[in-house]
Design a protein around this motif. Sequence first.
Motif, PDB file in Angstrom:
ATOM      1  N   LEU A   1      35.063  54.933  12.422  1.00  0.00           N
ATOM      2  CA  LEU A   1      35.081  53.525  12.799  1.00  0.00           C
ATOM      3  C   LEU A   1      34.721  53.358  14.267  1.00  0.00           C
ATOM      4  N   GLY A   2      34.181  52.177  14.581  1.00  0.00           N
ATOM      5  CA  GLY A   2      33.992  51.729  15.947  1.00  0.00           C
ATOM      6  C   GLY A   2      34.710  50.411  16.141  1.00  0.00           C
ATOM      7  N   ILE A   3      34.405  49.713  17.235  1.00  0.00           N
ATOM      8  CA  ILE A   3      35.013  48.403  17.441  1.00  0.00           C
ATOM      9  C   ILE A   3      34.584  47.447  16.335  1.00  0.00           C
ATOM     10  N   LYS A   4      33.304  47.416  16.036  1.00  0.00           N
ATOM     11  CA  LYS A   4      32.782  46.630  14.928  1.00  0.00           C
ATOM     12  C   LYS A   4      32.009  47.502  13.938  1.00  0.00           C
TER      13      LYS A   4
ATOM     14  N   PHE B   1      40.322  72.001   0.462  1.00  0.00           N
ATOM     15  CA  PHE B   1      40.857  71.335  -0.726  1.00  0.00           C
ATOM     16  C   PHE B   1      41.909  70.322  -0.292  1.00  0.00           C
ATOM     17  N   PHE B   2      41.715  69.079  -0.712  1.00  0.00           N
ATOM     18  CA  PHE B   2      42.628  67.987  -0.384  1.00  0.00           C
ATOM     19  C   PHE B   2      43.456  67.687  -1.634  1.00  0.00           C
ATOM     20  N   ASP B   3      44.781  67.906  -1.543  1.00  0.00           N
ATOM     21  CA  ASP B   3      45.603  67.768  -2.737  1.00  0.00           C
ATOM     22  C   ASP B   3      46.356  66.452  -2.807  1.00  0.00           C
ATOM     23  N   LYS B   4      46.234  65.589  -1.795  1.00  0.00           N
ATOM     24  CA  LYS B   4      46.906  64.296  -1.815  1.00  0.00           C
ATOM     25  C   LYS B   4      45.951  63.214  -1.321  1.00  0.00           C
ATOM     26  N   GLU B   5      46.213  61.985  -1.738  1.00  0.00           N
ATOM     27  CA  GLU B   5      45.410  60.866  -1.241  1.00  0.00           C
ATOM     28  C   GLU B   5      45.661  60.606   0.234  1.00  0.00           C
ATOM     29  N   THR B   6      46.819  61.019   0.733  1.00  0.00           N
ATOM     30  CA  THR B   6      47.156  60.762   2.136  1.00  0.00           C
ATOM     31  C   THR B   6      46.754  61.902   3.054  1.00  0.00           C
ATOM     32  N   SER B   7      46.200  62.964   2.510  1.00  0.00           N
ATOM     33  CA  SER B   7      45.804  64.093   3.349  1.00  0.00           C
ATOM     34  C   SER B   7      44.381  63.900   3.846  1.00  0.00           C
ATOM     35  N   TYR B   8      44.108  64.395   5.036  1.00  0.00           N
ATOM     36  CA  TYR B   8      42.776  64.264   5.628  1.00  0.00           C
ATOM     37  C   TYR B   8      42.633  65.278   6.750  1.00  0.00           C
ATOM     38  N   LEU B   9      41.411  65.504   7.161  1.00  0.00           N
ATOM     39  CA  LEU B   9      41.087  66.265   8.372  1.00  0.00           C
ATOM     40  C   LEU B   9      40.435  65.318   9.354  1.00  0.00           C
ATOM     41  N   HIS B  10      40.700  65.506  10.632  1.00  0.00           N
ATOM     42  CA  HIS B  10      40.036  64.655  11.620  1.00  0.00           C
ATOM     43  C   HIS B  10      39.289  65.521  12.629  1.00  0.00           C
ATOM     44  N   PHE B  11      38.160  64.975  13.056  1.00  0.00           N
ATOM     45  CA  PHE B  11      37.264  65.653  13.991  1.00  0.00           C
ATOM     46  C   PHE B  11      36.870  64.661  15.077  1.00  0.00           C
TER      47      PHE B  11
ATOM     48  N   SER C   1      43.613  54.474   7.605  1.00  0.00           N
ATOM     49  CA  SER C   1      44.751  53.765   7.021  1.00  0.00           C
ATOM     50  C   SER C   1      45.545  54.650   6.063  1.00  0.00           C
ATOM     51  N   ARG C   2      45.112  55.904   5.851  1.00  0.00           N
ATOM     52  CA  ARG C   2      45.758  56.846   4.939  1.00  0.00           C
ATOM     53  C   ARG C   2      45.815  56.301   3.521  1.00  0.00           C
ATOM     54  N   GLN C   3      44.822  55.522   3.152  1.00  0.00           N
ATOM     55  CA  GLN C   3      44.712  54.986   1.811  1.00  0.00           C
ATOM     56  C   GLN C   3      43.359  55.386   1.213  1.00  0.00           C
ATOM     57  N   LYS C   4      43.297  55.414  -0.100  1.00  0.00           N
ATOM     58  CA  LYS C   4      42.060  55.716  -0.833  1.00  0.00           C
ATOM     59  C   LYS C   4      41.495  57.076  -0.446  1.00  0.00           C
TER      60      LYS C   4
ATOM     61  N   LEU D   1      30.222  54.233  17.481  1.00  0.00           N
ATOM     62  CA  LEU D   1      31.528  54.618  16.948  1.00  0.00           C
ATOM     63  C   LEU D   1      32.395  55.117  18.099  1.00  0.00           C
ATOM     64  N   ASN D   2      33.710  54.959  17.969  1.00  0.00           N
ATOM     65  CA  ASN D   2      34.583  55.415  19.058  1.00  0.00           C
ATOM     66  C   ASN D   2      35.890  56.033  18.577  1.00  0.00           C
ATOM     67  N   SER D   3      36.162  56.015  17.262  1.00  0.00           N
ATOM     68  CA  SER D   3      37.410  56.604  16.779  1.00  0.00           C
ATOM     69  C   SER D   3      37.153  58.018  16.286  1.00  0.00           C
ATOM     70  N   GLN D   4      38.215  58.637  15.792  1.00  0.00           N
ATOM     71  CA  GLN D   4      38.052  59.970  15.228  1.00  0.00           C
ATOM     72  C   GLN D   4      37.309  59.898  13.898  1.00  0.00           C
ATOM     73  N   LEU D   5      36.667  61.004  13.573  1.00  0.00           N
ATOM     74  CA  LEU D   5      35.998  61.140  12.283  1.00  0.00           C
ATOM     75  C   LEU D   5      37.014  61.670  11.274  1.00  0.00           C
ATOM     76  N   PHE D   6      37.207  60.929  10.191  1.00  0.00           N
ATOM     77  CA  PHE D   6      38.148  61.331   9.144  1.00  0.00           C
ATOM     78  C   PHE D   6      37.374  61.916   7.972  1.00  0.00           C
ATOM     79  N   ILE D   7      37.824  63.086   7.520  1.00  0.00           N
ATOM     80  CA  ILE D   7      37.232  63.757   6.371  1.00  0.00           C
ATOM     81  C   ILE D   7      38.283  63.814   5.277  1.00  0.00           C
ATOM     82  N   GLY D   8      37.906  63.352   4.079  1.00  0.00           N
ATOM     83  CA  GLY D   8      38.822  63.380   2.956  1.00  0.00           C
ATOM     84  C   GLY D   8      39.834  62.259   2.950  1.00  0.00           C
ATOM     85  N   GLY D   9      39.738  61.336   3.866  1.00  0.00           N
ATOM     86  CA  GLY D   9      40.694  60.241   3.936  1.00  0.00           C
ATOM     87  C   GLY D   9      40.230  59.189   4.909  1.00  0.00           C
ATOM     88  N   THR D  10      41.109  58.252   5.215  1.00  0.00           N
ATOM     89  CA  THR D  10      40.786  57.136   6.097  1.00  0.00           C
ATOM     90  C   THR D  10      41.866  56.990   7.155  1.00  0.00           C
TER      91      THR D  10
END
Length: 1308
Positions: free
Chosen positions: A833-836, A795-805, A922-925, A911-920
């Motif tokens: 995300l990746g480079i492009k 359960f994600f209770d904030k827009e800025t919260s996320y899990l990363h894998f 940029s910690r937005q949206k 892709l080369n960055s972390q996988l974000f779940i429930g967020g981004t």
Amino acid sequence: MDLWTKTLAGIIAQVFLLLCSSLGTTGEEVCDSALVSNLPPSSFRSSSQLSSSHAPGFAKLNRREGAGGWSPLTSDRYQWLEVSLGERTKITAVATQGRYGSSDWLTSYLLMFSDTGHNWKQYRQEDSIGSFPGNSNADSVVQYKLQQPAVARFLRLIPLDWNPSGRIGLRLETYGCPYTSDVVSLDGGSSSGLVYRSSPGPRRPPRDVVSLKFKTLRNSGMLLHAEGDGGLSLSLELERGKLQLLLRRGPSSEPRRLASLGSLLDDQHWHHLAVERRSSHLNLTVDKHTERVQIPAEFSHWEIEQLSVGDVQDFGSQKPKRSFHGCLENLLYNSLNLIELAKNNNHQVTAVGNVTFSCAEPVSIAVTFPGPQSFLQLPGASASSSSGGVSVGFQFRTWNKAGLLLTFGLPQEGGVVWLYLSEARLRLQIHKAGRALLELTAGSALSDGQWHSVELNSRRGRLTVAVDKEEGGVAHASFSLTAGGQLFFGGCPADEDGQECKNPFDIFQGCMRLLSVENQPVDLIKVQQRLLGNYSHLQIDMCGIIDRCSPSRCEHGGRCSQSWTVFHCNCSDSGYSGATCHSSVYEQSCEAYKHNGNTSGHFYIDVDGSGPIRPQLVYCNMTEENTWMVIQHNNTELTRLRPSPGGNQHSVHFDYSTEEEQLSAAIGQSEHCEQELAYHCRKSRLLNTPEGSPFSWWLGGPGAGRVQTYWGGAQPGSQQCACGLQGDCVDPQHYCNCDADRMEWTEDSGLLIHKDSLPVRSLVLGDIQRPGSEAAYRVGPLSCHGDKSFWNAAFFDKETSYLHFPTFHGELSADISFLFKTTASSGVFLENLGIKDFIRIELSSSTQVVFSFDVGNGPLEVRVESSVPLDDNRWHRVRAERNVKEASLRLDELPVATQEAPADGHFHLQLNSQLFIGGTASRQKGFRGCIRSLQLNGVTLDLEERARITPGVRPGCPGHCSSYGSFCQNRGRCVERVNGFHCDCGLSAYTGVFCNTEVSASFKSDTSVSYTFKEPYELSRNSSALPSSIYSDTTLRGENVSLSFRTNQSPAVLFYVSSYYREHLALLINKHDTLEVRYKLDGGRDAEVLRSRVKSLANGQLHTVTIRRLSDSVSVQVDQNAREEFNLTSDGEFNAIKSLVLGKVHESDDLDPDLARLASLGFTGCLSVVSFNSISPLKAALLHPDTSPVIITGPLLQSSCGSSASANPYAAENTHHLSDQSGSVGSGQPLVNAIRTDSALIGGLIAVVIFVVVTGLAITARFLYRRKETYRNQEVKGVNQDDSPDFAFNNQADPQNTSSENPKEYFI
């Protein structure tokens, strides 16, 4: 300071030396020297030049000579610039630049390579992208590094697009290094090749490596043959352009094909081949594709004694059809250069037949027809030709089943000839004035990508069409043709105004070569130079065919087929769906099937979704408490063993209905697994004491299993049985009942619940050889419940919260599935995300989900719009898939939305960055809500584990009834669980996991089910009897009665409710086969009879009756007929109800004579789902006879007779006798293949006692209470007059007491 300076200087010196040594070691591998800048002008050629100062020799990077670069005479896509590098060279990069001081530059181009200056091969990125990015101005340099270096002598650049404000202008450079190789040429004659013989010596380790490059124009021939001891041999042969790996067990034995790899290997381009043999398998590589091939066990110690290249072996009757004709390069065997050894006349390598150490290549000019505007126009026979007929020949190859190959007019006859493909067959049509004069057909399966020859001849009134030199078919006709004018191959000009060329058929997409007209070869180079004929949109001097099915992009056994531009996957019978058969059509567990609304039955489950594990058939037993997955094996019955003096042990192995990897994955995914293990014994010991060696044991766990010395119900490693753990063995000195070694039958049984030890693989029983020893064993099926991945949530209770894998790896195919629920109108579920490149799934609005990604072709979006809000705090399911063909998105059960991928675009997702779940990132949206069961390519992400250590995210997500509560039917109540829900059927007449299983019984004439209501309170408080939770001092102002029945009897009483005041309600079928409802609500008046107009109810068919009364208004509905309304003349109060009887009514003192006579006849037939207000008397009698106030007399058989049609095709009708049950176990020995129970006798005694007590109380109440005014009337409150079928009356005097006593009882 000096010391510090010296120290720093020493460190710098060491670093410098380290860098120098590093550069020195890697400098040998650098291959980036400029290749073009020092070439003479004679090394450059072009299609044309604007002027002598725009000649191709000026096209050198950063040079300003001449006009500052090359420009052709006209700027179109038929121009090209060619560079000869002098010798075969390794090319690693290409750089381009516009013409100096001009507005002329390229924006995109194609690269071609060749060894001979002919038969060009297009360089493709990622096996698909053909075009390279060019320049944006005239001076900047754009360099592109080739992903795979190319080896060639000639390079050709073809402009695709250029500055629209200028013209084509180019300066270029290529980078690379010299390429050295040893080459040998085989002429394809018999017994031509190289033979290597190994030297005698010590045995080598079982690993051999053979590598080489080859090129050929023939699509078949023997390439390699390795022969070893025992006559065993392995061969690599070309067959129809594919490489076949064959095994032989002798020179004349039938070959066995082990693998097939590669395609279109007869294209006269170099192909890399490598074979690595290990003890049990081969790694076979063709170009960039490797396949692991299992080889028979006899090859584990097999050594190669002779290695042959080409056809130099005697295979008897199995000799290959053709010998290899082509060139070989860098032939290495275990690091030995066999070509070099042959050139040096080494004794181990012998050249046989016509072998030359150079590559002589025949020149074959092909032409490619890539699209709808492609055509080739050639002049036909000249007017002065004396042949007086037609003779045209050519070869073609294509993947398309249809297309125009050739058309020409018949000026003398005024007709037209069409030679075309239809359904992969060659057809000839001659038309005149809209009428077919002649039709011929020849050949078949001509869309297989192979070269096929066609010859059309007309001489002396005889017309012949031959395919593959008559091998593929020939057609004859008596018809005379005289061609004139022009011949059109592949299609017609788009601007053709006249009647000379018309194409009513599909366009041709493919390659042609060896064209001849009037037996004279056509010079296609002259065509390219516009010196002969005409053409449009052709690729001359190359065949651009691509095999899109090699390697196949179809997953999970999907069958690949293709046309010239696309491939298709046939996923039927694979268990998977989608454009590439990637996503499983089955759920991953029985739990998932339950939450789709399924009931018990056999289902295919795919434990890893789109992963490599195949679906498996299991039985899902969906109970009210748990959802069980049941996996059977080959012997789940109780099996008897007799003494066997000849053997010390009896061993039995259990084969399960699923494969090993399926079984392990299913156990690992489940929350709980169990398996029954039972041993019945007489003078047969089982385990012995924990200190002694066990007599018996079993193997369980993954693979073949590990030895286990404990029994069902005990702990691993304890060498005990369940009774030893509980301390109740028959002999306290032993830990198993059977270890007492007694002559009486006894048993040790229990459940194995430790998943690491499951399933039971085999059983070894040791004490069965003594005289008098007898035993029986049973290993039950494996049963598991719970799905750890299905309920894994966060359960994600904030827009800025996320899990990363870690980074998601889905380069070629990716599927993502999850469930979500939220009250927010937008938020990002997932982003990587990746480079492009990137991939993202988000809730863009309260009704829309968007799946977006970029693999290099620009962002692509797939959207699904929902007609209902998605922020309703209910679970919604999202399934997204992206593969090389398309992207798809599915939301809940809405139609799938798809977007096709570009046919020749990028398709690797990098892709080369972390996988974000429930967020981004940029910690937005961010997403606010719950995400559950998140799976990427079939792998579940453990959201709960990561959520426990992440602020702003909580593990788990309660509240499931809002989404799944609708599954609970027929007044079933949804009850929340931490992981899921279950349906409480306590207030329903139905049972089952969703309260939708009919409860039915077969009645005989003497069957009676009596449900007794509690006696009035005033009576019970002066009685010594125990008080009851429900009392009858209740005034009913209405009833809701429903039941189903099936009978051939008339008249017959179906349903009877009596009262302490000589009032009653009776439902019966009269002698006219119609329904009667009899109400007697005033003891001093006769019963009122309500007759339905529906007839023929005693016809043996299933009928459903619903009766509703509110005060004096009564409605009756039979089946789907119209509801019938009646009015009573009595006061509409039913007072102090006493009992409800189904079947035969034994108490008839209070009945009218007519009704008493009918009631004494009993009922023969079927009753189902009987409901009276909030009670279900039939369900209580069948399922809970010991805890419900019911009395059963006579035979009552539970049956599925009340089901009009079984919803489950696997369900079988089970009939259980609920009265007069008896069982005997004889001397205590086990009942093999039977069920043993003693509950029937006890139930019968209890029923008799209850009947006697209730009868006595009823008689007492009759004499003590005559006046109904002495009772306190309690009117029903809150009665809803809605016509809903769920309308019910609540007449409980003490509902709290009712529910607290037993929520599973079925009282009012």
